[in-house]
Design a protein around this motif. Structure first.
Motif, PDB file in Angstrom:
ATOM      1  N   LEU A 179       9.789  -3.011   9.499  1.00 28.18           N
ATOM      2  CA  LEU A 179       9.153  -1.785   8.821  1.00 28.18           C
ATOM      3  C   LEU A 179      10.286  -0.662   8.170  1.00 28.18           C
ATOM      4  O   LEU A 179       9.837   0.426   8.028  1.00 28.18           O
ATOM      5  CB  LEU A 179       8.077  -1.271   9.698  1.00 28.18           C
ATOM      6  N   GLN A 180      11.305  -1.003   7.987  1.00 29.12           N
ATOM      7  CA  GLN A 180      12.406  -0.052   7.551  1.00 29.12           C
ATOM      8  C   GLN A 180      11.872   0.489   6.001  1.00 29.12           C
ATOM      9  O   GLN A 180      12.198   1.566   5.658  1.00 29.12           O
ATOM     10  CB  GLN A 180      13.691  -0.771   7.394  1.00 29.12           C
ATOM     11  N   ASN A 181      11.520  -0.515   5.199  1.00 29.30           N
ATOM     12  CA  ASN A 181      10.844  -0.198   3.964  1.00 29.30           C
ATOM     13  C   ASN A 181       9.266   0.067   3.965  1.00 29.30           C
ATOM     14  O   ASN A 181       8.723  -0.347   3.265  1.00 29.30           O
ATOM     15  CB  ASN A 181      11.302  -1.373   2.996  1.00 29.30           C
ATOM     16  N   LEU A 182       9.075   0.782   4.908  1.00 33.84           N
ATOM     17  CA  LEU A 182       7.605   0.859   5.106  1.00 33.84           C
ATOM     18  C   LEU A 182       6.800   1.365   3.877  1.00 33.84           C
ATOM     19  O   LEU A 182       5.974   0.981   3.606  1.00 33.84           O
ATOM     20  CB  LEU A 182       7.087   1.905   6.257  1.00 33.84           C
ATOM     21  N   GLU A 183       7.134   2.376   3.294  1.00 36.73           N
ATOM     22  CA  GLU A 183       6.353   3.164   2.196  1.00 36.73           C
ATOM     23  C   GLU A 183       6.507   2.091   1.017  1.00 36.73           C
ATOM     24  O   GLU A 183       5.477   1.785   0.375  1.00 36.73           O
ATOM     25  CB  GLU A 183       7.086   4.410   1.892  1.00 36.73           C
ATOM     26  N   ALA A 184       7.625   1.410   0.727  1.00 35.78           N
ATOM     27  CA  ALA A 184       7.713   0.761  -0.636  1.00 35.78           C
ATOM     28  C   ALA A 184       6.811  -0.823  -0.418  1.00 35.78           C
ATOM     29  O   ALA A 184       6.084  -1.071  -1.379  1.00 35.78           O
ATOM     30  CB  ALA A 184       9.102   0.276  -0.920  1.00 35.78           C
ATOM     31  N   ASP A 185       6.784  -1.210   0.907  1.00 33.07           N
ATOM     32  CA  ASP A 185       5.983  -2.418   1.373  1.00 33.07           C
ATOM     33  C   ASP A 185       4.610  -2.409   1.424  1.00 33.07           C
ATOM     34  O   ASP A 185       3.852  -3.039   0.884  1.00 33.07           O
ATOM     35  CB  ASP A 185       6.894  -3.084   2.446  1.00 33.07           C
ATOM     36  N   TYR A 186       4.350  -1.283   2.015  1.00 26.87           N
ATOM     37  CA  TYR A 186       2.833  -1.135   2.516  1.00 26.87           C
ATOM     38  C   TYR A 186       2.008  -0.070   1.603  1.00 26.87           C
ATOM     39  O   TYR A 186       0.662  -0.068   1.528  1.00 26.87           O
ATOM     40  CB  TYR A 186       2.684  -0.825   3.942  1.00 26.87           C
ATOM     41  N   GLY A 187       2.828   1.127   0.996  1.00 31.58           N
ATOM     42  CA  GLY A 187       2.246   2.078   0.256  1.00 31.58           C
ATOM     43  C   GLY A 187       1.118   1.623  -0.607  1.00 31.58           C
ATOM     44  O   GLY A 187       0.131   1.785  -0.654  1.00 31.58           O
ATOM     45  N   PRO A 188       1.767   0.828  -1.614  1.00 35.89           N
ATOM     46  CA  PRO A 188       1.121   0.330  -2.539  1.00 35.89           C
ATOM     47  C   PRO A 188      -0.013  -0.805  -2.440  1.00 35.89           C
ATOM     48  O   PRO A 188      -1.034  -0.862  -3.048  1.00 35.89           O
ATOM     49  CB  PRO A 188       2.076  -0.467  -3.195  1.00 35.89           C
ATOM     50  N   ARG A 189       0.037  -1.391  -1.400  1.00 39.59           N
ATOM     51  CA  ARG A 189      -0.970  -2.224  -0.736  1.00 39.59           C
ATOM     52  C   ARG A 189      -2.399  -1.355  -0.443  1.00 39.59           C
ATOM     53  O   ARG A 189      -3.407  -1.726  -0.511  1.00 39.59           O
ATOM     54  CB  ARG A 189      -0.581  -3.143   0.247  1.00 39.59           C
ATOM     55  N   VAL A 190      -1.943  -0.149   0.315  1.00 40.95           N
ATOM     56  CA  VAL A 190      -3.166   0.629   0.969  1.00 40.95           C
ATOM     57  C   VAL A 190      -3.689   1.131  -0.383  1.00 40.95           C
ATOM     58  O   VAL A 190      -5.100   1.007  -0.305  1.00 40.95           O
ATOM     59  CB  VAL A 190      -2.514   1.831   1.591  1.00 40.95           C
ATOM     60  N   VAL A 191      -3.266   1.490  -1.383  1.00 41.17           N
ATOM     61  CA  VAL A 191      -3.825   1.899  -2.522  1.00 41.17           C
ATOM     62  C   VAL A 191      -4.472   1.130  -3.355  1.00 41.17           C
ATOM     63  O   VAL A 191      -5.611   1.115  -3.846  1.00 41.17           O
ATOM     64  CB  VAL A 191      -2.768   2.461  -3.680  1.00 41.17           C
ATOM     65  N   GLN A 192      -3.872  -0.335  -3.453  1.00 43.43           N
ATOM     66  CA  GLN A 192      -4.531  -1.349  -4.212  1.00 43.43           C
ATOM     67  C   GLN A 192      -5.888  -1.875  -3.234  1.00 43.43           C
ATOM     68  O   GLN A 192      -6.905  -2.075  -4.000  1.00 43.43           O
ATOM     69  CB  GLN A 192      -3.669  -2.450  -4.115  1.00 43.43           C
ATOM     70  N   ASP A 193      -5.664  -2.070  -2.032  1.00 45.11           N
ATOM     71  CA  ASP A 193      -6.554  -2.467  -1.121  1.00 45.11           C
ATOM     72  C   ASP A 193      -8.147  -1.507  -1.028  1.00 45.11           C
ATOM     73  O   ASP A 193      -8.983  -2.347  -0.876  1.00 45.11           O
ATOM     74  CB  ASP A 193      -6.273  -2.897   0.054  1.00 45.11           C
ATOM     75  N   LEU A 194      -7.606  -0.441  -0.988  1.00 48.08           N
ATOM     76  CA  LEU A 194      -8.722   0.549  -0.724  1.00 48.08           C
ATOM     77  C   LEU A 194      -9.239   1.299  -1.923  1.00 48.08           C
ATOM     78  O   LEU A 194     -10.265   1.940  -1.667  1.00 48.08           O
ATOM     79  CB  LEU A 194      -8.375   1.589   0.443  1.00 48.08           C
ATOM     80  N   GLY A 195      -8.574   1.011  -2.956  1.00 50.09           N
ATOM     81  CA  GLY A 195      -9.236   2.052  -4.548  1.00 50.09           C
ATOM     82  C   GLY A 195      -9.417   3.327  -4.105  1.00 50.09           C
ATOM     83  O   GLY A 195      -8.518   4.063  -3.592  1.00 50.09           O
ATOM     84  N   PRO A 196     -10.592   3.739  -4.456  1.00 48.54           N
ATOM     85  CA  PRO A 196     -10.970   5.242  -4.214  1.00 48.54           C
ATOM     86  C   PRO A 196     -11.012   5.681  -2.616  1.00 48.54           C
ATOM     87  O   PRO A 196     -10.850   6.945  -2.664  1.00 48.54           O
ATOM     88  CB  PRO A 196     -12.238   5.281  -4.901  1.00 48.54           C
ATOM     89  N   TYR A 197     -10.762   4.862  -1.595  1.00 53.23           N
ATOM     90  CA  TYR A 197     -10.986   5.087  -0.340  1.00 53.23           C
ATOM     91  C   TYR A 197      -9.474   5.280   0.220  1.00 53.23           C
ATOM     92  O   TYR A 197      -9.392   5.346   1.409  1.00 53.23           O
ATOM     93  CB  TYR A 197     -12.053   4.206   0.313  1.00 53.23           C
ATOM     94  N   ALA A 198      -8.502   4.961  -0.631  1.00 52.79           N
ATOM     95  CA  ALA A 198      -7.264   5.555  -0.167  1.00 52.79           C
ATOM     96  C   ALA A 198      -7.117   7.011  -0.293  1.00 52.79           C
ATOM     97  O   ALA A 198      -7.417   7.403  -1.543  1.00 52.79           O
ATOM     98  CB  ALA A 198      -6.084   4.710  -1.133  1.00 52.79           C
TER      99      ALA A 198
END
Length: 461
Positions: A60-79
């Protein structure tokens, strides 16, 4: 503000956002992180990763780069605007991560994912506790009478039950908490003049420290069959003061507001306790009521939430066997499950089958019980595949036929005479044959449930 890209499968709706957010939180937990999924009042999620103990695992050292875009993509307006945050990136993460309102994800009860849900109203459904004992160690038996839908005979049952308990020698207080639709007061008063003030006045005046001297509790004119019993009433609405408009609607518009140092739940609890204290001061015995019946607001409402989740040690849930009843209770039970409150709430509850019609071989009650069991299965523990023949005493999973289980209905029979009964003006109405027939099973069973030892006062798990 940059708009979130629309997910490939189409727009994400409110109900889909939670499982999507938790799926990502589970991935982070599997990689070695403790995660708090925070949902704001509009339903948007932030995943807060707890790194207060030091560095995160290498994966998880690259937490923001690896997971941040996925949260936005998966949740859409609910991110949320900040969809993924490390605790070290907040000025003070402790109030969030250490909040008592954060509950373990029930899908992973032993895992590392918790949920903190912020709502404008209704939050008290997820804050389950049991009233504490008095200073001398005694307990007041507080029972809520609640129906998801109105028109199920709840208020009449409250009055019948109150008289029965007083006949048994109990000091009984009925508190009308159906502020939007007061009704039980005149039935319980049995001809006694209502006090000048009601529960609504207690809530309004206490908010500005002006409640001293309120007259909001009255002794019923009903005479119990034993000399020891007493029946008291705290109506929602008082009779008012001559020459002064009562302004009930104006008061109602203000009772739900929080005040400095006390939210609505605290204020409602204080109002009920003030009613109990009045009985203790004015009763013949000088004792507080040993039984309090709370006639609750119907529906998924803040008063019902506080009454069931916090004010009582037993909740009698009224219903008829129809789709609206089971859909409503199913939604409510699902909310308790999602908030992790199932173990704390389920043993407080007992179904009441109201207005039970005559049916061949009890078919109606069998159908009611099966539907109730289907709803309550959301709150019961899953029974794992049997690996041994040993009984697991830690599981709470009653069978369909268990007569002591919360889903097993306590019946109130439908009697045509009840339809036109004017309980306010008919003296001795509770002794009529058709009334006795309707409540013959309900009264002894409810009495046993009410007078049993309340639930433990330990904090909910």
């Amino acid at each position: 503000m940059t708009l979130a890209p629309e997910p490939a499968g189409g727009p994400v709706r409110f109900a889909e956002a939670r499982p999507l957010a938790l799926a990502l939180a589970h991935e982070l937990a599997d990689a070695g992180a403790d995660v708090l999924a925070v949902r704001d009042v509009q339903g948007r999620f932030t995943l807060l990763v707890d790194d207060r103990a030091g560095q995160l695992p290498p994966a998880l050292q690259n937490l923001e780069a690896d997971y941040g875009p996925r949260v936005v993509q998966d949740l859409g307006p609910y991110a949320a605007d900040r969809p993924l945050i490390r605790a070290s990136g907040l000025f003070s993460a402790g109030p969030l991560l250490d909040s008592v309102r954060a509950v373990t994800d029930p899908q992973r009860p032993a895992g590392r994912v918790r949920v903190l849900d912020n709502t404008v109203v209704g939050e008290d459904w997820a804050q389950v506790s049991t009233p504490a004992a008095e200073a001398d160690g005694t307990r007041t038996h507080r029972t809520a009478l609640y129906g998801f839908k109105g028109g199920v005979g709840r208020s009449t049952a409250t009055a019948v039950l109150a008289r029965h308990l007083a006949d048994q020698g109990h000091i009984v207080l009925v508190v009308d908490l159906d502020l939007e639709s007061p009704g039980v007061g005149p039935i319980v008063a049995a001809g006694a003049e209502l006090p000048p003030h009601g529960v609504i006045d207690q809530l309004v005046e206490a908010a500005i420290g002006n409640d001293e001297g309120l007259e909001h509790v009255v002794r019923s004119a009903y005479t119990p069959r034993t000399g020891r019993g007493e029946l008291w009433l705290a109506p929602a609405r008082g009779r008012g003061t001559p020459g002064v408009p009562y302004a009930y609607v104006d008061k109602l518009n203000r009772v739900y507001a929080d005040v400095p140092g006390a939210g609505f739940a605290d204020r409602l609890e204080q109002a009920v306790r003030a009613c109990e204290d009045t009985v203790g001061r004015d009763s013949d015995s000088g004792r507080r009521p040993d039984v309090v019946l709370l006639d609750s607001r119907a529906g998924i409402h803040d008063i019902a939430a506080v009454t069931i989740s916090r004010l009582c040690d037993l909740a009698l849930l009224f219903g008829t066997d129809n789709a609206q009843t089971w859909q409503g209770y199913g939604d409510l039970f699902a909310a308790w499950l999602a908030s992790g409150q199932a173990p704390a709430i389920r043993e407080k509850l007992r179904m009441v089958a109201s207005m039970v019609p005559d049916s061949p071989q009890g078919a109606y009650l069998r159908s009611f019980r099966e539907h109730a069991w289907g709803c309550f299965s959301l709150l019961y523990d899953d029974v794992p595949a049997a690996e041994t023949n040993e009984l697991n005493l830690d599981l709470f999973s009653p069978t369909l036929e268990d007569e002591a289980a919360p889903h097993h209905p306590v019946p109130i029979l439908f009697e045509p005479g009840l339809v036109g009964l004017d309980a306010v003006t008919a003296p001795g109405w509770q002794d009529r044959a058709f009334v006795q027939a309707a409540y013959q099973a309900f009264l002894p069973t409810a009495t046993l449930l009410i007078t049993a030892d309340p639930q433990s006062s330990e904090e909910p798990r």
